[in-house]
Design an enzyme around this catalytic site. Sequence first.
Site, PDB file in Angstrom:
ATOM      1  N   LYS A 203       0.829  -1.214   0.000  1.00  0.00           N
ATOM      2  CA  LYS A 203       0.000   0.000   0.000  1.00  0.00           C
ATOM      3  C   LYS A 203       0.860   1.260   0.000  1.00  0.00           C
ATOM      4  O   LYS A 203       1.986   1.277   0.470  1.00  0.00           O
ATOM      5  CB  LYS A 203      -0.998  -0.046   1.157  1.00  0.00           C
ATOM      6  CG  LYS A 203      -2.107  -1.062   0.797  1.00  0.00           C
ATOM      7  CD  LYS A 203      -3.387  -0.912   1.530  1.00  0.00           C
ATOM      8  CE  LYS A 203      -4.406  -1.882   0.901  1.00  0.00           C
ATOM      9  NZ  LYS A 203      -5.423  -2.309   1.842  1.00  0.00           N
ATOM     10  N   ARG A 239      -3.529  -9.947   4.595  1.00  0.00           N
ATOM     11  CA  ARG A 239      -3.892  -9.997   3.173  1.00  0.00           C
ATOM     12  C   ARG A 239      -2.688  -9.506   2.374  1.00  0.00           C
ATOM     13  O   ARG A 239      -2.259  -8.376   2.546  1.00  0.00           O
ATOM     14  CB  ARG A 239      -5.118  -9.108   2.956  1.00  0.00           C
ATOM     15  CG  ARG A 239      -5.729  -9.165   1.572  1.00  0.00           C
ATOM     16  CD  ARG A 239      -6.962  -8.266   1.500  1.00  0.00           C
ATOM     17  NE  ARG A 239      -7.560  -8.318   0.176  1.00  0.00           N
ATOM     18  CZ  ARG A 239      -7.131  -7.620  -0.867  1.00  0.00           C
ATOM     19  NH1 ARG A 239      -6.112  -6.801  -0.739  1.00  0.00           N
ATOM     20  NH2 ARG A 239      -7.725  -7.750  -2.044  1.00  0.00           N
TER      21      ARG A 239
HETATM   22  N1  HH2 Z   1      -7.486  -3.828   0.289  1.00  0.00           N
HETATM   23  C1  HH2 Z   1      -7.771  -3.823  -1.025  1.00  0.00           C
HETATM   24  C2  HH2 Z   1      -8.854  -4.558  -1.530  1.00  0.00           C
HETATM   25  N2  HH2 Z   1      -9.609  -5.307  -0.720  1.00  0.00           N
HETATM   26  N3  HH2 Z   1     -10.093  -6.130   1.443  1.00  0.00           N
HETATM   27  C3  HH2 Z   1      -9.831  -6.165   2.753  1.00  0.00           C
HETATM   28  N4  HH2 Z   1     -10.576  -6.928   3.558  1.00  0.00           N
HETATM   29  N5  HH2 Z   1      -8.802  -5.441   3.300  1.00  0.00           N
HETATM   30  C4  HH2 Z   1      -7.997  -4.645   2.533  1.00  0.00           C
HETATM   31  O1  HH2 Z   1      -7.082  -3.989   3.092  1.00  0.00           O
HETATM   32  C5  HH2 Z   1      -8.255  -4.591   1.123  1.00  0.00           C
HETATM   33  C6  HH2 Z   1      -9.331  -5.351   0.612  1.00  0.00           C
HETATM   34  C7  HH2 Z   1      -6.926  -3.025  -1.962  1.00  0.00           C
HETATM   35  O2  HH2 Z   1      -5.855  -3.788  -2.417  1.00  0.00           O
HETATM   36  P1  HH2 Z   1      -5.846  -4.579  -3.812  1.00  0.00           P
HETATM   37  O3  HH2 Z   1      -6.887  -5.632  -3.850  1.00  0.00           O
HETATM   38  O4  HH2 Z   1      -4.454  -5.054  -4.063  1.00  0.00           O
HETATM   39  O5  HH2 Z   1      -6.122  -3.446  -4.879  1.00  0.00           O
HETATM   40  P2  HH2 Z   1      -7.395  -2.998  -5.734  1.00  0.00           P
HETATM   41  O6  HH2 Z   1      -8.485  -2.625  -4.804  1.00  0.00           O
HETATM   42  O7  HH2 Z   1      -6.858  -1.832  -6.527  1.00  0.00           O
HETATM   43  O8  HH2 Z   1      -7.794  -4.162  -6.599  1.00  0.00           O
END
Ligand code: HH2
Length: 258
Positions: A203, A239
């Site tokens: 992040k 995660r």
């Molecule tokens: N962060 C993201 C997406 N989903 N779900 C939970 N429970 N906790 C988190 O911190 C979280 C999440 C964002 O990260 P990422 O999936 O890598 O990116 P994007 O939302 O751009 O697909």
Amino acid sequence: MGVVNVTPDSFSDGGENLRAEDAIASARRMLAEGAAIVDIGGESTRPGSEGVSLDEELRRIVPVLEGLAGSVPASIDTAKAQVASRALELGAELVNDVTALRGDPELAGVVADAGAYLCLMHMRGEPRTMQVDPTYRDVVAEVVAFLEARLEHAVRAGVPEKRILLDPGIGFGKTVEHNFEVVRRLGEIASLGRPVVVGLSRKSSLGKILGDPEARTGPLSASLAAAVGAFERGATVLRAHDVREHVEALTAARAVVG
Ligand code: HH2
């Protein structure tokens, strides 16, 4: 919890797993590397993102879950009841809802009927605008109060408390300082009595503390240190995109704790 984003635009791995065969291979690799569960998502929630249609989200995630055919423990990262419903039919066991049941009024019933696990995450605002000057009087107290209320809501809607996980939502309507204060005081969130999920991996706050105020992502080294810090403060589920490295770091951290 390994992360597989079946998206063109996720903040750190956008495009890597957009083809179903790539996403399936990534999920299998993460399981082999030690992930307990793989979180599959068809919609980016990065700051500024607009969301995708139901049809598009289904088009992305259904072939991946069909291909996995229940061979990898799977979580579905969605706020849409119809996406969750299809994913659960195809073998997913956890619904990871970044809106904490505020996005789709049908979602709680879908989770309850399937007997699935549910992750409720804190977010201030919505992805399109959430990073525009977020302010709190006491960020941790407000996150705790929110998660407690959403937990009560989910239980009232029929999801057993023992199937619910809570997540403070790192980067979702929070400044760098807010994010690190939340991790520092994670014990206050764990005191709600449910397993705590934390997503720090890659992040932008990690890139920002390393000196780049415009950082969109953070490096693996900082992700690992932050994950270990969260583990030591009570996180149950980390995660992460780089599963092997996180499993190694967390195994060492657990050995130190004894
Ligand atoms: N962060 C993201 C997406 N989903 N779900 C939970 N429970 N906790 C988190 O911190 C979280 C999440 C964002 O990260 P990422 O999936 O890598 O990116 P994007 O939302 O751009 O697909």
